[in-house]
Motif scaffolding. Sequence first.
Motif, PDB file in Angstrom:
ATOM      1  N   THR A  17       4.498 109.524  -0.190  1.00  6.36           N
ATOM      2  CA  THR A  17       4.522 109.340   1.252  1.00  6.36           C
ATOM      3  C   THR A  17       4.866 110.657   1.933  1.00  6.36           C
ATOM      4  O   THR A  17       5.356 111.580   1.293  1.00  6.36           O
ATOM      5  N   VAL A  18       4.601 110.718   3.192  1.00  2.93           N
ATOM      6  CA  VAL A  18       5.009 111.856   4.007  1.00  2.93           C
ATOM      7  C   VAL A  18       6.191 111.402   4.839  1.00  2.93           C
ATOM      8  O   VAL A  18       6.144 110.345   5.461  1.00  2.93           O
ATOM      9  N   ALA A  19       7.256 112.186   4.824  1.00  4.63           N
ATOM     10  CA  ALA A  19       8.454 111.831   5.578  1.00  4.63           C
ATOM     11  C   ALA A  19       8.774 112.930   6.578  1.00  4.63           C
ATOM     12  O   ALA A  19       8.558 114.101   6.308  1.00  4.63           O
ATOM     13  N   GLY A  25      24.094 117.866  12.369  1.00  9.03           N
ATOM     14  CA  GLY A  25      25.399 118.013  11.742  1.00  9.03           C
ATOM     15  C   GLY A  25      25.306 117.737  10.252  1.00  9.03           C
ATOM     16  O   GLY A  25      24.449 118.277   9.564  1.00  9.03           O
ATOM     17  N   ALA A  26      26.176 116.880   9.767  1.00  8.95           N
ATOM     18  CA  ALA A  26      26.214 116.559   8.340  1.00  8.95           C
ATOM     19  C   ALA A  26      25.289 115.398   7.971  1.00  8.95           C
ATOM     20  O   ALA A  26      25.278 114.955   6.832  1.00  8.95           O
ATOM     21  N   THR A  27      24.522 114.909   8.931  1.00 13.66           N
ATOM     22  CA  THR A  27      23.629 113.765   8.680  1.00 13.66           C
ATOM     23  C   THR A  27      22.169 114.175   8.815  1.00 13.66           C
ATOM     24  O   THR A  27      21.789 114.823   9.778  1.00 13.66           O
ATOM     25  N   SER A  28      21.375 113.789   7.826  1.00 13.12           N
ATOM     26  CA  SER A  28      19.927 113.974   7.888  1.00 13.12           C
ATOM     27  C   SER A  28      19.278 112.599   7.880  1.00 13.12           C
ATOM     28  O   SER A  28      19.756 111.687   7.213  1.00 13.12           O
ATOM     29  N   THR A  29      18.194 112.461   8.619  1.00 10.49           N
ATOM     30  CA  THR A  29      17.479 111.196   8.687  1.00 10.49           C
ATOM     31  C   THR A  29      16.020 111.412   8.307  1.00 10.49           C
ATOM     32  O   THR A  29      15.350 112.270   8.871  1.00 10.49           O
ATOM     33  N   ALA A  30      15.551 110.654   7.324  1.00  9.36           N
ATOM     34  CA  ALA A  30      14.155 110.696   6.904  1.00  9.36           C
ATOM     35  C   ALA A  30      13.462 109.433   7.410  1.00  9.36           C
ATOM     36  O   ALA A  30      13.985 108.327   7.245  1.00  9.36           O
ATOM     37  N   THR A  31      12.320 109.595   8.050  1.00 10.49           N
ATOM     38  CA  THR A  31      11.549 108.447   8.529  1.00 10.49           C
ATOM     39  C   THR A  31      10.103 108.599   8.085  1.00 10.49           C
ATOM     40  O   THR A  31       9.605 109.707   7.907  1.00 10.49           O
ATOM     41  N   GLY A  32       9.445 107.480   7.915  1.00  7.78           N
ATOM     42  CA  GLY A  32       8.044 107.507   7.530  1.00  7.78           C
ATOM     43  C   GLY A  32       7.539 106.112   7.248  1.00  7.78           C
ATOM     44  O   GLY A  32       8.182 105.118   7.581  1.00  7.78           O
ATOM     45  N   GLN A  33       6.395 106.079   6.627  1.00  7.27           N
ATOM     46  CA  GLN A  33       5.793 104.804   6.257  1.00  7.27           C
ATOM     47  C   GLN A  33       4.953 105.002   5.010  1.00  7.27           C
ATOM     48  O   GLN A  33       4.516 106.105   4.713  1.00  7.27           O
ATOM     49  N   LEU A  34       4.761 103.929   4.280  1.00  7.25           N
ATOM     50  CA  LEU A  34       3.880 103.975   3.113  1.00  7.25           C
ATOM     51  C   LEU A  34       3.140 102.663   3.005  1.00  7.25           C
ATOM     52  O   LEU A  34       3.635 101.619   3.430  1.00  7.25           O
ATOM     53  N   GLN A  59       2.165  97.604   5.113  1.00  2.78           N
ATOM     54  CA  GLN A  59       2.724  98.892   5.485  1.00  2.78           C
ATOM     55  C   GLN A  59       4.240  98.755   5.590  1.00  2.78           C
ATOM     56  O   GLN A  59       4.742  97.862   6.275  1.00  2.78           O
ATOM     57  N   VAL A  60       4.950  99.624   4.891  1.00  4.19           N
ATOM     58  CA  VAL A  60       6.400  99.631   4.911  1.00  4.19           C
ATOM     59  C   VAL A  60       6.848 100.828   5.739  1.00  4.19           C
ATOM     60  O   VAL A  60       6.449 101.960   5.460  1.00  4.19           O
ATOM     61  N   GLN A  61       7.650 100.573   6.757  1.00  8.44           N
ATOM     62  CA  GLN A  61       8.225 101.648   7.560  1.00  8.44           C
ATOM     63  C   GLN A  61       9.685 101.791   7.157  1.00  8.44           C
ATOM     64  O   GLN A  61      10.374 100.793   6.957  1.00  8.44           O
ATOM     65  N   TYR A  62      10.138 103.040   7.032  1.00 12.32           N
ATOM     66  CA  TYR A  62      11.511 103.248   6.598  1.00 12.32           C
ATOM     67  C   TYR A  62      12.222 104.306   7.434  1.00 12.32           C
ATOM     68  O   TYR A  62      11.593 105.167   8.050  1.00 12.32           O
ATOM     69  N   ARG A  63      13.546 104.187   7.423  1.00  5.75           N
ATOM     70  CA  ARG A  63      14.444 105.149   8.065  1.00  5.75           C
ATOM     71  C   ARG A  63      15.675 105.230   7.173  1.00  5.75           C
ATOM     72  O   ARG A  63      16.401 104.238   6.988  1.00  5.75           O
ATOM     73  N   ILE A  64      15.914 106.388   6.576  1.00  4.63           N
ATOM     74  CA  ILE A  64      17.002 106.564   5.624  1.00  4.63           C
ATOM     75  C   ILE A  64      17.908 107.682   6.132  1.00  4.63           C
ATOM     76  O   ILE A  64      17.429 108.758   6.463  1.00  4.63           O
TER      77      ILE A  64
END
Length: 70
Positions: A17-19, A25-34, A59-64
């Motif tokens: 997938t492409v994210a 700050g100390a938090t990173s957020t990855a979002t995308g879909q597959l 289609q699965v959308q995610y936010r980590i």
Amino acid sequence: EVQGQLSIKGVSLPVKTVASVAAQGATSTATGQLDMARLAYKIGLGAWGDTSVVADAVQVQYRIQFKTNP
């Protein structure tokens, strides 16, 4: 591009997938879909296995969110 294994209900299959990653700050957020085939993961078997009722392709959308340790 992110590659790895997606495990659901005891089935592990390779995914790619492409994210988008944003850091604050100390938090990173990855979002995308597959896109995935739900029947390959044994999701919706029996009466729900009929692809004329519920499509196999979903289609699965995610936010980590990730936090870094100091």
